[in-house]
Design a protein around this motif. Sequence first.
Motif, mmCIF file in Angstrom:
data_model
loop_
_atom_site.group_PDB
_atom_site.id
_atom_site.type_symbol
_atom_site.label_atom_id
_atom_site.label_comp_id
_atom_site.label_asym_id
_atom_site.label_seq_id
_atom_site.Cartn_x
_atom_site.Cartn_y
_atom_site.Cartn_z
ATOM 1 N N THR A 172 -0.859 -10.749 -2.958
ATOM 2 C CA THR A 172 -1.469 -11.713 -3.877
ATOM 3 C C THR A 172 -2.629 -12.442 -3.210
ATOM 4 O O THR A 172 -3.691 -12.627 -3.821
ATOM 5 N N VAL A 173 -2.460 -12.843 -1.962
ATOM 6 C CA VAL A 173 -3.545 -13.505 -1.234
ATOM 7 C C VAL A 173 -4.767 -12.596 -1.163
ATOM 8 O O VAL A 173 -5.908 -13.040 -1.332
ATOM 9 N N ARG A 174 -4.546 -11.309 -0.954
ATOM 10 C CA ARG A 174 -5.676 -10.388 -0.837
ATOM 11 C C ARG A 174 -6.375 -10.189 -2.175
ATOM 12 O O ARG A 174 -7.590 -10.310 -2.286
ATOM 13 N N TRP A 175 -5.600 -9.878 -3.228
ATOM 14 C CA TRP A 175 -6.281 -9.530 -4.476
ATOM 15 C C TRP A 175 -6.824 -10.751 -5.208
ATOM 16 O O TRP A 175 -7.829 -10.647 -5.918
ATOM 17 N N GLU A 176 -6.175 -11.896 -5.083
ATOM 18 C CA GLU A 176 -6.685 -13.089 -5.766
ATOM 19 C C GLU A 176 -7.865 -13.701 -5.008
ATOM 20 O O GLU A 176 -8.673 -14.433 -5.592
ATOM 21 N N ILE B 268 5.282 -18.522 -11.288
ATOM 22 C CA ILE B 268 6.518 -18.031 -11.915
ATOM 23 C C ILE B 268 6.346 -16.581 -12.359
ATOM 24 O O ILE B 268 7.226 -15.737 -12.152
ATOM 25 N N ASP B 269 5.202 -16.258 -12.945
ATOM 26 C CA ASP B 269 4.945 -14.888 -13.395
ATOM 27 C C ASP B 269 4.962 -13.904 -12.227
ATOM 28 O O ASP B 269 5.467 -12.782 -12.347
ATOM 29 N N LEU B 270 4.435 -14.320 -11.083
ATOM 30 C CA LEU B 270 4.337 -13.424 -9.935
ATOM 31 C C LEU B 270 5.693 -13.109 -9.308
ATOM 32 O O LEU B 270 5.867 -12.061 -8.695
ATOM 33 N N VAL B 271 6.638 -14.023 -9.418
ATOM 34 C CA VAL B 271 7.938 -13.818 -8.762
ATOM 35 C C VAL B 271 9.021 -13.360 -9.737
ATOM 36 O O VAL B 271 10.168 -13.166 -9.337
ATOM 37 N N ARG B 272 8.645 -13.145 -10.988
ATOM 38 C CA ARG B 272 9.641 -12.858 -12.029
ATOM 39 C C ARG B 272 10.502 -11.635 -11.701
ATOM 40 O O ARG B 272 11.694 -11.600 -12.006
ATOM 41 N N ALA C 226 9.341 -9.845 -0.626
ATOM 42 C CA ALA C 226 8.751 -11.148 -0.931
ATOM 43 C C ALA C 226 7.502 -11.381 -0.082
ATOM 44 O O ALA C 226 6.481 -11.865 -0.584
ATOM 45 N N ARG C 227 7.577 -11.036 1.199
ATOM 46 C CA ARG C 227 6.397 -11.191 2.062
ATOM 47 C C ARG C 227 5.261 -10.306 1.572
ATOM 48 O O ARG C 227 4.093 -10.717 1.585
ATOM 49 N N GLN C 228 5.585 -9.108 1.145
ATOM 50 C CA GLN C 228 4.546 -8.219 0.624
ATOM 51 C C GLN C 228 3.899 -8.810 -0.631
ATOM 52 O O GLN C 228 2.680 -8.670 -0.840
ATOM 53 N N THR C 229 4.706 -9.463 -1.454
ATOM 54 C CA THR C 229 4.161 -10.115 -2.655
ATOM 55 C C THR C 229 3.166 -11.199 -2.275
ATOM 56 O O THR C 229 2.078 -11.296 -2.863
ATOM 57 N N VAL C 230 3.518 -12.021 -1.289
ATOM 58 C CA VAL C 230 2.614 -13.089 -0.853
ATOM 59 C C VAL C 230 1.337 -12.500 -0.276
ATOM 60 O O VAL C 230 0.209 -12.896 -0.645
ATOM 61 N N THR D 217 9.427 -17.641 -2.525
ATOM 62 C CA THR D 217 8.154 -16.946 -2.700
ATOM 63 C C THR D 217 7.199 -17.782 -3.531
ATOM 64 O O THR D 217 5.987 -17.837 -3.258
ATOM 65 N N ARG D 218 7.733 -18.454 -4.557
ATOM 66 C CA ARG D 218 6.882 -19.326 -5.372
ATOM 67 C C ARG D 218 6.279 -20.447 -4.524
ATOM 68 O O ARG D 218 5.087 -20.744 -4.631
ATOM 69 N N ILE D 219 7.070 -21.073 -3.660
ATOM 70 C CA ILE D 219 6.552 -22.142 -2.816
ATOM 71 C C ILE D 219 5.495 -21.592 -1.861
ATOM 72 O O ILE D 219 4.430 -22.211 -1.660
ATOM 73 N N ALA D 220 5.743 -20.427 -1.261
ATOM 74 C CA ALA D 220 4.767 -19.844 -0.339
ATOM 75 C C ALA D 220 3.454 -19.511 -1.066
ATOM 76 O O ALA D 220 2.362 -19.749 -0.527
ATOM 77 N N LEU D 221 3.548 -18.971 -2.275
ATOM 78 C CA LEU D 221 2.334 -18.656 -3.038
ATOM 79 C C LEU D 221 1.565 -19.924 -3.404
ATOM 80 O O LEU D 221 0.336 -19.970 -3.301
ATOM 81 N N LEU D 222 2.280 -20.949 -3.842
ATOM 82 C CA LEU D 222 1.600 -22.197 -4.158
ATOM 83 C C LEU D 222 0.975 -22.807 -2.903
ATOM 84 O O LEU D 222 -0.128 -23.355 -2.968
#
Length: 329
Positions: free
Chosen positions: A243-247, A260-264, A236-240, A274-279
């Motif tokens: 995503t921060v880097r590529w976006e 929602i799509d990112l954590v599916r 989950a941390r890697q996802t956050v 993870t959704r809350i951290a990304l938002l």
Amino acid sequence: MTYRFFTPARAKAATGLTAEVYRQLRDEFIGPVPTFQALSALPEVLAATWALMREALLAGDAPRVDRELVASAVSRANRCRFCVDAHVMLLHALGEHELAEVISQGGTPPEPRHAQLAAWAEASRSPLAAEWHSPYRPEVTGTLLAFHFINRIVSALLDPDLLPGGLQRSPVVRSFGGRLYAKTAREPKEPGRGLSLLDAGTTAPPAWAGDSPVGVAYASLRDAATRGGDLLSEVARQTVTATVRWEDGRYPARPADWAIDLVRDLPGTDRVGTRIALLAAFAPSAITAGDVALWRLSHPADADLVRLVAYGAITATDHVARALSPAQL
């Protein structure tokens, strides 16, 4: 002032480190304002946030008007209306009435140097796309980073109106509010006092800060807020982080659907956190009561919600900071 998901303890009830932070806020700012009270469940993050803002925005020799302009401009880039209004009011407090109203209305400052500074601050939202760097002193750069973090905390945890009924939208109210705070805003602050609140075990300050107290405060905030990632799994941390880097600061058109799509594909136990951290990193005002209710099923404490939001906020902020040190990418 309305808090979105919880109401912090009253400032008068504070003890320990939180009470020490509030004491400095009363002495040198305008008291324990909602931004800092929202962080009171995490005293180490509260102390580091105040120390960074104090050492970057209030202390040192860089022109205070420049720093308030940076705070306002980066808040505009991050769509944090609360912070734009607050720092427009402080520009009024410094006597910069025309500049304050131009920023409030979304315009370009008429003075070329101010226009360049505002454009630099706004470009930092997507530092890789803009090939962004900082030619400015540590206080100015630190102010920008402080507000990348603070904007996200405020947008996630507070309602957007600075004053009841949106009164701050009136130029008369903004100007009057500025006059109320003029004396406090113009008093010089001695560098370093905020560091007395910090954990001595902080990692080394970043190179961009030199030997300024701003670097120590930034490193302390990065360390304290990053620990919120412990609430999530490694994947989950890697996802956050990825995503921060590529976006690179791109504001999602439909934040809830995007998250929602990112954590599916994550395990069910990780999806809501993870959704809350990304938002929190990209569109913190899009965090909903439903998101928070689902998170509280497994993490009922206010402190864990603040810890998770702070983790998303610092991940986005440190992405900007790392653009100053390409070797770290």
